[in-house]
Enzyme design. Structure first.
Site, PDB file in Angstrom:
ATOM      1  N   HIS A  67       0.871  -1.184  -0.142  1.00 29.26           N
ATOM      2  CA  HIS A  67       0.226   0.122  -0.010  1.00 29.26           C
ATOM      3  C   HIS A  67       0.488   1.244  -0.428  1.00 29.26           C
ATOM      4  O   HIS A  67       0.124   2.614   0.501  1.00 29.26           O
ATOM      5  CB  HIS A  67      -0.725   0.365   1.464  1.00 29.26           C
ATOM      6  CG  HIS A  67      -2.095  -1.358   1.167  1.00 29.26           C
ATOM      7  ND1 HIS A  67      -1.949  -1.970   2.341  1.00 29.26           N
ATOM      8  CD2 HIS A  67      -2.541  -1.870   0.333  1.00 29.26           C
ATOM      9  CE1 HIS A  67      -2.741  -2.743   1.373  1.00 29.26           C
ATOM     10  NE2 HIS A  67      -3.102  -2.836   1.163  1.00 29.26           N
ATOM     11  N   HIS A  68       1.618   1.512  -0.553  1.00 24.91           N
ATOM     12  CA  HIS A  68       2.990   2.466  -0.283  1.00 24.91           C
ATOM     13  C   HIS A  68       2.654   3.251  -1.677  1.00 24.91           C
ATOM     14  O   HIS A  68       2.921   4.500  -0.920  1.00 24.91           O
ATOM     15  CB  HIS A  68       4.194   1.749  -0.804  1.00 24.91           C
ATOM     16  CG  HIS A  68       4.712   1.820  -1.843  1.00 24.91           C
ATOM     17  ND1 HIS A  68       4.129   0.624  -2.782  1.00 24.91           N
ATOM     18  CD2 HIS A  68       5.267   2.484  -3.627  1.00 24.91           C
ATOM     19  CE1 HIS A  68       4.211   0.321  -4.132  1.00 24.91           C
ATOM     20  NE2 HIS A  68       5.096   1.897  -3.852  1.00 24.91           N
ATOM     21  N   LYS A  73      -2.380  -2.299  -8.064  1.00 24.35           N
ATOM     22  CA  LYS A  73      -2.667  -3.080  -9.222  1.00 24.35           C
ATOM     23  C   LYS A  73      -2.272  -4.536  -9.802  1.00 24.35           C
ATOM     24  O   LYS A  73      -1.174  -4.903  -9.613  1.00 24.35           O
ATOM     25  CB  LYS A  73      -2.230  -2.045 -10.525  1.00 24.35           C
ATOM     26  CG  LYS A  73      -2.135  -2.677 -11.539  1.00 24.35           C
ATOM     27  CD  LYS A  73      -3.378  -0.995 -12.204  1.00 24.35           C
ATOM     28  CE  LYS A  73      -4.423  -1.772 -13.117  1.00 24.35           C
ATOM     29  NZ  LYS A  73      -4.618  -2.667 -13.679  1.00 24.35           N
ATOM     30  N   LYS A  97       7.401  -4.600 -10.197  1.00 29.06           N
ATOM     31  CA  LYS A  97       6.979  -4.332 -11.949  1.00 29.06           C
ATOM     32  C   LYS A  97       6.409  -2.789 -12.538  1.00 29.06           C
ATOM     33  O   LYS A  97       7.148  -1.744 -12.407  1.00 29.06           O
ATOM     34  CB  LYS A  97       6.291  -5.050 -11.892  1.00 29.06           C
ATOM     35  CG  LYS A  97       5.913  -4.829 -14.004  1.00 29.06           C
ATOM     36  CD  LYS A  97       4.892  -5.780 -13.792  1.00 29.06           C
ATOM     37  CE  LYS A  97       5.738  -7.800 -13.886  1.00 29.06           C
ATOM     38  NZ  LYS A  97       4.401  -9.115 -14.668  1.00 29.06           N
ATOM     39  N   LYS A 109      -2.512  -9.167  -6.506  1.00 29.55           N
ATOM     40  CA  LYS A 109      -3.189  -9.952  -8.016  1.00 29.55           C
ATOM     41  C   LYS A 109      -4.466 -11.041  -7.007  1.00 29.55           C
ATOM     42  O   LYS A 109      -5.038 -10.865  -6.398  1.00 29.55           O
ATOM     43  CB  LYS A 109      -2.041 -10.758  -7.938  1.00 29.55           C
ATOM     44  CG  LYS A 109      -1.614 -11.814  -9.021  1.00 29.55           C
ATOM     45  CD  LYS A 109      -1.418 -10.684 -10.025  1.00 29.55           C
ATOM     46  CE  LYS A 109      -1.645 -11.792 -11.366  1.00 29.55           C
ATOM     47  NZ  LYS A 109      -0.544 -11.073 -12.717  1.00 29.55           N
ATOM     48  N   SER A 365      -2.174  -0.344 -18.538  1.00 28.95           N
ATOM     49  CA  SER A 365      -3.328  -0.241 -18.311  1.00 28.95           C
ATOM     50  C   SER A 365      -2.924   1.127 -16.779  1.00 28.95           C
ATOM     51  O   SER A 365      -4.080   2.326 -17.230  1.00 28.95           O
ATOM     52  CB  SER A 365      -3.021  -1.326 -16.732  1.00 28.95           C
ATOM     53  OG  SER A 365      -3.678  -2.933 -17.493  1.00 28.95           O
TER      54      SER A 365
END
Length: 474
Positions: A67-68, A73, A97, A109, A365
Protein backbone atom coordinates in the site's frame (compact mmCIF):
# COMPACT_ATOMS: atom_id res chain seq x y z
CA UNK A 1 1.04 -26.01 -7.49
CA UNK A 2 2.23 -28.26 -10.28
CA UNK A 3 3.91 -25.43 -12.16
CA UNK A 4 6.41 -24.91 -9.38
CA UNK A 5 6.60 -28.44 -8.05
CA UNK A 6 9.97 -29.11 -9.67
CA UNK A 7 11.60 -26.51 -7.40
CA UNK A 8 12.39 -26.99 -3.74
CA UNK A 9 11.09 -23.51 -2.90
CA UNK A 10 7.60 -22.15 -3.30
CA UNK A 11 7.12 -19.42 -5.92
CA UNK A 12 6.76 -16.74 -3.22
CA UNK A 13 9.98 -17.90 -1.53
CA UNK A 14 11.73 -17.76 -4.91
CA UNK A 15 10.71 -14.11 -5.27
CA UNK A 16 11.92 -13.53 -1.68
CA UNK A 17 15.28 -15.09 -2.56
CA UNK A 18 15.74 -12.59 -5.41
CA UNK A 19 14.62 -9.78 -3.11
CA UNK A 20 17.15 -10.70 -0.41
CA UNK A 21 19.95 -10.90 -2.95
CA UNK A 22 19.21 -7.32 -4.06
CA UNK A 23 18.39 -5.92 -0.58
CA UNK A 24 22.08 -6.24 0.42
CA UNK A 25 22.90 -3.49 -2.08
CA UNK A 26 20.37 -1.01 -0.68
CA UNK A 27 20.70 1.36 2.26
CA UNK A 28 17.40 0.65 4.05
CA UNK A 29 16.93 -0.61 7.60
CA UNK A 30 15.74 -4.18 8.14
CA UNK A 31 12.34 -2.80 9.23
CA UNK A 32 11.69 -1.08 5.90
CA UNK A 33 12.93 -4.12 3.96
CA UNK A 34 10.63 -6.38 5.98
CA UNK A 35 7.69 -4.09 5.25
CA UNK A 36 8.43 -3.96 1.49
CA UNK A 37 8.66 -7.74 1.34
CA UNK A 38 5.49 -8.59 3.28
CA UNK A 39 2.03 -9.00 1.73
CA UNK A 40 -0.14 -6.34 3.39
CA UNK A 41 -3.62 -7.85 2.87
CA UNK A 42 -4.76 -11.30 1.78
CA UNK A 43 -8.38 -12.07 0.95
CA UNK A 44 -9.35 -15.72 0.58
CA UNK A 45 -12.98 -16.43 -0.18
CA UNK A 46 -15.19 -19.40 -0.95
CA UNK A 47 -18.56 -18.68 -2.51
CA UNK A 48 -21.38 -20.81 -3.94
CA UNK A 49 -22.43 -20.56 -7.59
CA UNK A 50 -25.25 -22.54 -9.19
CA UNK A 51 -23.86 -24.46 -12.16
CA UNK A 52 -26.56 -26.39 -14.01
CA UNK A 53 -28.61 -28.19 -11.35
CA UNK A 54 -25.79 -28.23 -8.80
CA UNK A 55 -24.17 -25.72 -6.49
CA UNK A 56 -20.39 -25.43 -6.75
CA UNK A 57 -18.22 -23.80 -4.10
CA UNK A 58 -15.55 -21.70 -5.81
CA UNK A 59 -12.22 -20.85 -4.16
CA UNK A 60 -10.79 -17.40 -4.95
CA UNK A 61 -8.14 -14.92 -3.78
CA UNK A 62 -7.10 -11.30 -3.94
CA UNK A 63 -3.75 -10.25 -2.46
CA UNK A 64 -2.70 -6.63 -1.97
CA UNK A 65 1.04 -6.83 -1.54
CA UNK A 66 1.87 -3.17 -0.98
CA UNK A 67 0.00 0.00 0.00
CA UNK A 68 2.98 2.35 -0.41
CA UNK A 69 1.02 3.84 -3.31
CA UNK A 70 -2.69 3.50 -4.05
CA UNK A 71 -4.56 2.05 -5.82
CA UNK A 72 -3.10 -1.46 -5.84
CA UNK A 73 -2.92 -3.00 -9.30
CA UNK A 74 -2.73 -6.49 -10.73
CA UNK A 75 -4.43 -9.05 -12.92
CA UNK A 76 -6.97 -11.74 -12.11
CA UNK A 77 -6.22 -15.24 -13.35
CA UNK A 78 -8.66 -18.11 -13.80
CA UNK A 79 -6.75 -21.36 -13.47
CA UNK A 80 -6.70 -24.64 -11.58
CA UNK A 81 -3.11 -23.78 -10.55
CA UNK A 82 -4.29 -20.82 -8.45
CA UNK A 83 -3.32 -21.03 -4.78
CA UNK A 84 -2.43 -18.51 -2.10
CA UNK A 85 1.33 -18.85 -2.58
CA UNK A 86 1.12 -18.16 -6.32
CA UNK A 87 -1.16 -15.14 -5.87
CA UNK A 88 1.15 -13.72 -3.15
CA UNK A 89 4.20 -14.16 -5.38
CA UNK A 90 2.55 -12.53 -8.38
CA UNK A 91 1.25 -9.64 -6.24
CA UNK A 92 4.75 -8.94 -4.92
CA UNK A 93 6.18 -9.03 -8.45
CA UNK A 94 3.54 -6.43 -9.41
CA UNK A 95 4.79 -4.04 -6.71
CA UNK A 96 8.36 -4.27 -8.03
CA UNK A 97 7.21 -4.09 -11.63
CA UNK A 98 5.20 -0.89 -11.09
CA UNK A 99 8.13 0.71 -9.26
CA UNK A 100 10.61 -0.14 -12.05
CA UNK A 101 8.48 1.46 -14.78
CA UNK A 102 7.48 4.41 -12.55
CA UNK A 103 3.77 3.59 -12.46
CA UNK A 104 2.34 4.91 -9.14
CA UNK A 105 0.55 1.75 -7.97
CA UNK A 106 1.05 -0.83 -5.24
CA UNK A 107 1.11 -4.46 -6.36
CA UNK A 108 -1.87 -6.81 -6.19
CA UNK A 109 -3.07 -10.04 -7.81
CA UNK A 110 -6.25 -12.06 -7.94
CA UNK A 111 -7.06 -15.64 -8.76
CA UNK A 112 -10.10 -17.86 -9.13
CA UNK A 113 -9.44 -21.60 -8.94
CA UNK A 114 -11.45 -22.92 -11.90
CA UNK A 115 -10.86 -24.69 -15.20
CA UNK A 116 -12.44 -22.24 -17.67
CA UNK A 117 -12.91 -25.00 -20.28
CA UNK A 118 -15.49 -26.70 -18.06
CA UNK A 119 -17.96 -23.82 -18.00
CA UNK A 120 -20.26 -22.11 -20.49
CA UNK A 121 -19.93 -18.37 -21.09
CA UNK A 122 -23.03 -17.79 -18.98
CA UNK A 123 -21.55 -19.80 -16.07
CA UNK A 124 -18.22 -17.95 -16.30
CA UNK A 125 -20.13 -14.68 -16.18
CA UNK A 126 -21.94 -15.81 -13.01
CA UNK A 127 -18.63 -16.79 -11.36
CA UNK A 128 -16.93 -13.51 -12.39
CA UNK A 129 -19.80 -11.33 -11.16
CA UNK A 130 -20.00 -13.23 -7.89
CA UNK A 131 -16.24 -12.88 -7.36
CA UNK A 132 -16.53 -9.13 -8.04
CA UNK A 133 -19.31 -8.85 -5.44
CA UNK A 134 -17.01 -10.51 -2.87
CA UNK A 135 -14.25 -8.00 -3.73
CA UNK A 136 -16.69 -5.06 -3.35
CA UNK A 137 -17.96 -6.38 0.01
CA UNK A 138 -14.43 -6.54 1.41
CA UNK A 139 -13.29 -3.26 -0.22
CA UNK A 140 -10.76 -5.08 -2.43
CA UNK A 141 -11.75 -3.27 -5.63
CA UNK A 142 -12.27 0.38 -6.58
CA UNK A 143 -10.65 3.17 -8.67
CA UNK A 144 -8.70 4.40 -5.64
CA UNK A 145 -8.17 1.14 -3.74
CA UNK A 146 -7.50 -1.81 -6.03
CA UNK A 147 -7.75 -2.00 -9.81
CA UNK A 148 -7.70 -5.50 -11.38
CA UNK A 149 -6.86 -6.37 -15.01
CA UNK A 150 -6.87 -9.44 -17.28
CA UNK A 151 -4.33 -12.22 -16.75
CA UNK A 152 -4.04 -15.90 -17.62
CA UNK A 153 -7.53 -17.26 -18.42
CA UNK A 154 -9.26 -13.86 -18.48
CA UNK A 155 -9.74 -11.16 -21.11
CA UNK A 156 -11.61 -7.94 -21.91
CA UNK A 157 -14.87 -9.94 -21.67
CA UNK A 158 -14.38 -10.72 -17.96
CA UNK A 159 -13.30 -7.11 -17.32
CA UNK A 160 -16.56 -5.85 -18.83
CA UNK A 161 -18.53 -8.09 -16.44
CA UNK A 162 -16.45 -6.78 -13.52
CA UNK A 163 -16.94 -3.09 -14.39
CA UNK A 164 -20.68 -3.66 -14.89
CA UNK A 165 -21.04 -5.42 -11.51
CA UNK A 166 -18.97 -2.74 -9.74
CA UNK A 167 -20.98 0.09 -11.35
CA UNK A 168 -24.27 -1.57 -10.36
CA UNK A 169 -23.11 -1.80 -6.74
CA UNK A 170 -21.65 1.76 -6.76
CA UNK A 171 -24.16 3.72 -8.88
CA UNK A 172 -22.94 7.13 -7.69
CA UNK A 173 -19.22 6.60 -8.30
CA UNK A 174 -18.44 8.91 -11.22
CA UNK A 175 -15.07 7.14 -11.66
CA UNK A 176 -16.51 3.61 -11.56
CA UNK A 177 -15.07 2.81 -15.02
CA UNK A 178 -11.58 3.09 -13.53
CA UNK A 179 -12.20 0.15 -11.15
CA UNK A 180 -10.62 -2.25 -13.66
CA UNK A 181 -8.40 -1.98 -16.76
CA UNK A 182 -8.11 -4.09 -19.91
CA UNK A 183 -11.76 -3.35 -20.72
CA UNK A 184 -13.25 -3.30 -24.25
CA UNK A 185 -12.71 0.13 -25.86
CA UNK A 186 -16.49 0.69 -25.92
CA UNK A 187 -16.49 0.48 -22.11
CA UNK A 188 -13.64 2.89 -21.46
CA UNK A 189 -10.75 0.65 -22.49
CA UNK A 190 -7.72 2.12 -24.21
CA UNK A 191 -6.55 1.30 -27.73
CA UNK A 192 -3.31 -0.66 -27.68
CA UNK A 193 -3.97 -2.49 -24.38
CA UNK A 194 -4.35 -5.94 -25.98
CA UNK A 195 -0.88 -5.98 -27.54
CA UNK A 196 0.77 -3.87 -24.79
CA UNK A 197 2.68 -6.62 -22.94
CA UNK A 198 3.98 -8.25 -26.14
CA UNK A 199 4.96 -4.88 -27.60
CA UNK A 200 6.68 -3.96 -24.32
CA UNK A 201 8.66 -7.23 -24.50
CA UNK A 202 9.81 -6.28 -28.00
CA UNK A 203 10.76 -2.71 -26.98
CA UNK A 204 12.71 -4.05 -23.97
CA UNK A 205 14.69 -6.68 -25.90
CA UNK A 206 15.32 -4.21 -28.73
CA UNK A 207 16.75 -1.73 -26.21
CA UNK A 208 19.01 -4.44 -24.71
CA UNK A 209 20.23 -5.37 -28.19
CA UNK A 210 21.31 -1.77 -28.84
CA UNK A 211 24.08 -1.98 -26.21
CA UNK A 212 27.28 -2.58 -28.16
CA UNK A 213 29.37 -3.72 -25.21
CA UNK A 214 26.81 -6.29 -24.06
CA UNK A 215 26.26 -7.65 -27.57
CA UNK A 216 30.00 -7.94 -28.17
CA UNK A 217 30.38 -9.94 -24.97
CA UNK A 218 27.67 -12.34 -26.20
CA UNK A 219 29.25 -12.58 -29.64
CA UNK A 220 26.27 -10.91 -31.32
CA UNK A 221 25.77 -7.88 -33.53
CA UNK A 222 23.67 -4.95 -32.26
CA UNK A 223 19.99 -4.64 -33.16
CA UNK A 224 17.25 -7.26 -33.43
CA UNK A 225 17.44 -7.53 -37.23
CA UNK A 226 18.51 -10.98 -38.41
CA UNK A 227 18.56 -12.46 -34.92
CA UNK A 228 17.00 -15.91 -34.55
CA UNK A 229 14.12 -16.00 -32.08
CA UNK A 230 12.21 -18.84 -30.38
CA UNK A 231 8.92 -17.94 -28.66
CA UNK A 232 7.22 -20.21 -26.14
CA UNK A 233 3.48 -19.61 -25.87
CA UNK A 234 1.14 -18.24 -28.52
CA UNK A 235 -1.23 -16.58 -26.08
CA UNK A 236 -1.74 -12.83 -26.10
CA UNK A 237 1.81 -11.98 -24.95
CA UNK A 238 3.72 -14.57 -26.98
CA UNK A 239 1.76 -13.97 -30.17
CA UNK A 240 2.27 -10.18 -30.11
CA UNK A 241 5.94 -10.45 -29.09
CA UNK A 242 6.54 -12.87 -32.01
CA UNK A 243 4.65 -10.53 -34.36
CA UNK A 244 6.74 -7.47 -33.43
CA UNK A 245 10.02 -9.39 -33.66
CA UNK A 246 9.01 -10.58 -37.12
CA UNK A 247 8.11 -7.01 -38.14
CA UNK A 248 11.39 -5.79 -36.62
CA UNK A 249 13.41 -8.02 -38.97
CA UNK A 250 14.15 -10.94 -36.63
CA UNK A 251 13.84 -14.53 -37.88
CA UNK A 252 11.24 -16.58 -36.03
CA UNK A 253 12.89 -20.03 -35.98
CA UNK A 254 10.84 -21.81 -33.30
CA UNK A 255 7.37 -21.72 -31.75
CA UNK A 256 6.35 -23.73 -28.69
CA UNK A 257 2.84 -24.57 -27.48
CA UNK A 258 1.54 -27.11 -24.98
CA UNK A 259 0.86 -29.69 -27.75
CA UNK A 260 4.47 -29.57 -28.98
CA UNK A 261 6.96 -27.32 -30.76
CA UNK A 262 8.05 -26.59 -34.32
CA UNK A 263 11.43 -25.42 -35.60
CA UNK A 264 12.73 -24.17 -38.92
CA UNK A 265 16.12 -22.46 -38.98
CA UNK A 266 15.30 -20.46 -42.10
CA UNK A 267 12.22 -18.99 -40.41
CA UNK A 268 8.50 -19.55 -39.76
CA UNK A 269 5.68 -17.29 -40.93
CA UNK A 270 3.73 -16.45 -37.77
CA UNK A 271 0.36 -15.78 -39.42
CA UNK A 272 0.61 -19.00 -41.46
CA UNK A 273 1.38 -21.00 -38.28
CA UNK A 274 -1.61 -19.40 -36.52
CA UNK A 275 -3.86 -20.22 -39.51
CA UNK A 276 -2.49 -23.81 -39.57
CA UNK A 277 -3.26 -24.18 -35.86
CA UNK A 278 -6.77 -22.84 -36.35
CA UNK A 279 -7.54 -25.37 -39.06
CA UNK A 280 -5.78 -28.43 -37.53
CA UNK A 281 -5.97 -27.64 -33.80
CA UNK A 282 -2.19 -27.88 -33.43
CA UNK A 283 1.02 -26.12 -34.50
CA UNK A 284 2.58 -29.54 -35.25
CA UNK A 285 2.97 -30.75 -38.86
CA UNK A 286 3.41 -27.21 -40.13
CA UNK A 287 4.81 -27.46 -43.70
CA UNK A 288 8.61 -27.17 -43.80
CA UNK A 289 9.08 -27.27 -40.02
CA UNK A 290 10.56 -29.98 -37.79
CA UNK A 291 8.13 -31.38 -35.22
CA UNK A 292 9.29 -31.51 -31.59
CA UNK A 293 6.89 -33.75 -29.66
CA UNK A 294 8.07 -32.68 -26.19
CA UNK A 295 7.40 -28.92 -25.91
CA UNK A 296 10.08 -28.38 -23.23
CA UNK A 297 12.73 -29.64 -25.71
CA UNK A 298 11.79 -26.76 -28.03
CA UNK A 299 13.46 -24.35 -25.58
CA UNK A 300 16.82 -26.07 -26.19
CA UNK A 301 17.08 -25.53 -29.97
CA UNK A 302 19.63 -23.09 -31.48
CA UNK A 303 18.62 -19.40 -31.46
CA UNK A 304 19.93 -15.98 -30.36
CA UNK A 305 16.89 -14.85 -28.37
CA UNK A 306 14.54 -17.07 -26.35
CA UNK A 307 11.21 -15.63 -25.24
CA UNK A 308 9.40 -17.82 -22.65
CA UNK A 309 5.90 -16.30 -22.67
CA UNK A 310 3.90 -19.11 -21.05
CA UNK A 311 4.19 -20.60 -17.57
CA UNK A 312 6.34 -20.33 -14.46
CA UNK A 313 9.52 -22.34 -13.86
CA UNK A 314 9.84 -23.74 -17.40
CA UNK A 315 13.61 -23.15 -17.33
CA UNK A 316 15.13 -24.65 -14.20
CA UNK A 317 18.17 -26.39 -12.77
CA UNK A 318 17.48 -29.45 -14.93
CA UNK A 319 17.40 -27.90 -18.41
CA UNK A 320 19.18 -24.53 -18.14
CA UNK A 321 22.50 -26.07 -19.18
CA UNK A 322 21.06 -27.10 -22.53
CA UNK A 323 19.57 -23.70 -23.47
CA UNK A 324 21.47 -22.36 -26.50
CA UNK A 325 20.05 -18.81 -26.66
CA UNK A 326 22.38 -15.98 -25.60
CA UNK A 327 19.52 -13.63 -24.62
CA UNK A 328 16.56 -14.84 -22.56
CA UNK A 329 13.68 -12.38 -22.39
CA UNK A 330 11.22 -13.26 -19.63
CA UNK A 331 7.85 -12.41 -21.14
CA UNK A 332 5.98 -14.64 -18.66
CA UNK A 333 6.00 -14.24 -14.87
CA UNK A 334 8.81 -16.27 -13.31
CA UNK A 335 9.71 -18.57 -16.25
CA UNK A 336 13.23 -19.06 -14.79
CA UNK A 337 13.91 -20.58 -11.38
CA UNK A 338 16.74 -19.08 -9.27
CA UNK A 339 18.83 -22.19 -10.12
CA UNK A 340 18.51 -21.44 -13.84
CA UNK A 341 19.56 -17.85 -13.16
CA UNK A 342 22.76 -19.02 -11.48
CA UNK A 343 23.62 -21.30 -14.42
CA UNK A 344 23.02 -18.49 -16.93
CA UNK A 345 25.09 -16.01 -14.89
CA UNK A 346 27.96 -18.48 -14.84
CA UNK A 347 27.72 -18.85 -18.61
CA UNK A 348 27.51 -15.09 -19.13
CA UNK A 349 24.12 -15.15 -20.84
CA UNK A 350 21.90 -12.05 -20.72
CA UNK A 351 18.60 -12.58 -18.88
CA UNK A 352 16.14 -9.68 -19.22
CA UNK A 353 13.97 -10.10 -16.10
CA UNK A 354 10.18 -10.39 -16.02
CA UNK A 355 9.75 -7.62 -13.44
CA UNK A 356 10.95 -5.20 -16.10
CA UNK A 357 10.24 -6.93 -19.41
CA UNK A 358 6.56 -7.77 -19.06
CA UNK A 359 5.61 -4.45 -17.45
CA UNK A 360 4.14 -3.19 -20.75
CA UNK A 361 0.71 -4.41 -19.70
CA UNK A 362 0.63 -2.49 -16.44
CA UNK A 363 2.10 0.60 -18.11
CA UNK A 364 -0.75 0.75 -20.62
CA UNK A 365 -3.23 -0.19 -17.86
CA UNK A 366 -2.01 2.96 -16.09
CA UNK A 367 -2.78 5.00 -19.24
CA UNK A 368 -6.27 3.44 -19.33
CA UNK A 369 -6.85 4.26 -15.65
CA UNK A 370 -5.80 7.88 -16.25
CA UNK A 371 -8.10 8.06 -19.26
CA UNK A 372 -11.04 6.83 -17.15
CA UNK A 373 -10.31 9.33 -14.36
CA UNK A 374 -9.93 12.25 -16.77
CA UNK A 375 -13.05 11.22 -18.74
CA UNK A 376 -11.43 12.17 -22.05
CA UNK A 377 -9.97 10.05 -24.83
CA UNK A 378 -6.27 10.47 -25.63
CA UNK A 379 -5.73 12.66 -28.68
CA UNK A 380 -9.16 14.26 -28.54
CA UNK A 381 -7.80 17.61 -27.39
CA UNK A 382 -4.65 17.84 -29.52
CA UNK A 383 -5.14 15.76 -32.70
CA UNK A 384 -6.89 18.43 -34.79
CA UNK A 385 -4.70 21.22 -33.39
CA UNK A 386 -1.54 19.31 -34.36
CA UNK A 387 -2.88 18.64 -37.87
CA UNK A 388 -3.78 22.32 -38.39
CA UNK A 389 -0.38 23.46 -37.09
CA UNK A 390 1.48 20.98 -39.33
CA UNK A 391 -0.58 22.24 -42.29
CA UNK A 392 0.40 25.87 -41.52
CA UNK A 393 4.10 24.94 -41.31
CA UNK A 394 3.91 22.91 -44.53
CA UNK A 395 2.19 25.75 -46.40
CA UNK A 396 4.91 28.20 -45.27
CA UNK A 397 7.69 25.82 -46.38
CA UNK A 398 5.98 25.21 -49.74
CA UNK A 399 5.54 28.92 -50.44
CA UNK A 400 9.15 29.70 -49.41
CA UNK A 401 10.68 26.93 -51.52
CA UNK A 402 8.19 26.96 -54.42
CA UNK A 403 8.10 23.14 -54.08
CA UNK A 404 4.96 21.06 -53.62
CA UNK A 405 4.99 17.81 -51.64
CA UNK A 406 3.11 14.81 -53.02
CA UNK A 407 -0.35 13.82 -51.76
CA UNK A 408 1.07 10.82 -49.87
CA UNK A 409 3.84 12.89 -48.23
CA UNK A 410 1.28 15.52 -47.29
CA UNK A 411 -0.92 12.87 -45.66
CA UNK A 412 2.02 11.50 -43.62
CA UNK A 413 3.27 14.94 -42.52
CA UNK A 414 -0.17 16.24 -41.53
CA UNK A 415 -1.30 13.27 -39.46
CA UNK A 416 -2.04 14.17 -35.85
CA UNK A 417 -1.64 11.49 -33.15
CA UNK A 418 -4.48 9.05 -32.48
CA UNK A 419 -4.99 7.42 -29.09
CA UNK A 420 -3.06 4.32 -30.11
CA UNK A 421 -0.07 6.42 -31.33
CA UNK A 422 0.14 8.17 -27.96
CA UNK A 423 -0.19 4.86 -26.07
CA UNK A 424 2.58 3.21 -28.13
CA UNK A 425 4.84 6.21 -27.76
CA UNK A 426 4.29 6.37 -23.98
CA UNK A 427 5.02 2.64 -23.71
CA UNK A 428 8.16 2.88 -25.84
CA UNK A 429 9.48 5.80 -23.77
CA UNK A 430 8.77 3.90 -20.52
CA UNK A 431 10.50 0.68 -21.64
CA UNK A 432 13.58 2.52 -22.95
CA UNK A 433 13.96 4.76 -19.89
CA UNK A 434 13.45 1.91 -17.40
CA UNK A 435 15.93 -0.39 -19.15
CA UNK A 436 18.60 2.29 -19.06
CA UNK A 437 17.93 2.86 -15.37
CA UNK A 438 18.37 -0.81 -14.39
CA UNK A 439 21.29 -1.27 -16.80
CA UNK A 440 23.08 1.61 -15.10
CA UNK A 441 22.58 0.04 -11.66
CA UNK A 442 23.90 -3.26 -13.05
CA UNK A 443 27.03 -1.68 -14.49
CA UNK A 444 27.74 0.82 -11.71
CA UNK A 445 27.09 -1.24 -8.55
CA UNK A 446 29.98 -3.40 -7.51
CA UNK A 447 29.00 -7.02 -6.92
CA UNK A 448 25.73 -6.93 -8.89
CA UNK A 449 26.07 -9.76 -11.33
CA UNK A 450 22.86 -9.64 -13.34
CA UNK A 451 20.02 -7.45 -14.58
CA UNK A 452 17.46 -9.16 -12.32
CA UNK A 453 19.31 -8.11 -9.17
CA UNK A 454 19.68 -4.60 -10.63
CA UNK A 455 15.93 -4.47 -11.35
CA UNK A 456 15.11 -5.56 -7.77
CA UNK A 457 17.53 -2.93 -6.38
CA UNK A 458 15.80 -0.30 -8.52
CA UNK A 459 12.36 -1.40 -7.23
CA UNK A 460 13.42 -1.65 -3.56
CA UNK A 461 14.97 1.83 -3.72
CA UNK A 462 11.77 3.40 -5.06
CA UNK A 463 9.37 1.60 -2.71
CA UNK A 464 11.74 2.13 0.23
CA UNK A 465 11.85 5.88 -0.38
CA UNK A 466 8.03 5.98 -0.25
CA UNK A 467 8.00 4.21 3.11
CA UNK A 468 10.83 6.36 4.45
CA UNK A 469 8.84 9.49 3.65
CA UNK A 470 5.96 8.15 5.78
CA UNK A 471 8.19 8.86 8.79
CA UNK A 472 7.26 5.64 10.64
CA UNK A 473 10.63 4.01 9.99
CA UNK A 474 13.95 5.11 11.38
Amino acid sequence: MSQHSNTTQSFFQGVGRNFDKAAKFTKFSSGILEQIKACNSILRVRFPVKIGDNVEVIEAYRVQHSHHKLPCKGGIRFSMEVDQDEVMALASLMTYKCAIVNVPFGGAKGGVKIDTKKYTEYELEKITRRYTTELVKKNFIGPGTDVPAPDYGTSAREMSWIVDTYTTLNPNDINAQACVTGKPVSQGGVRGRTEATGLGVFFGVREACKNEEDMQRLGLTTGVEGKKVIVQGLGNVGYHAAKYFEEGGSILVGLIEYEGAIYNESGLDLEEVVAHRKSTGSILNFPGATNIEDPSKGLEYPCDILIPAALESVINGFNADRIQAQIIGEAANGPLTPDADEIFNRKGKLVIPDIYLNAGGVTVSYFEWLKNLSHVRYGRLEKRFSENMFAEILNIIESMTNQKVSKLERKIILRGPDEVDLVYSGLEDTMIGSYQEIHQIWKNTEGVEDLRTAAFICAINKVGESYKELGIFP
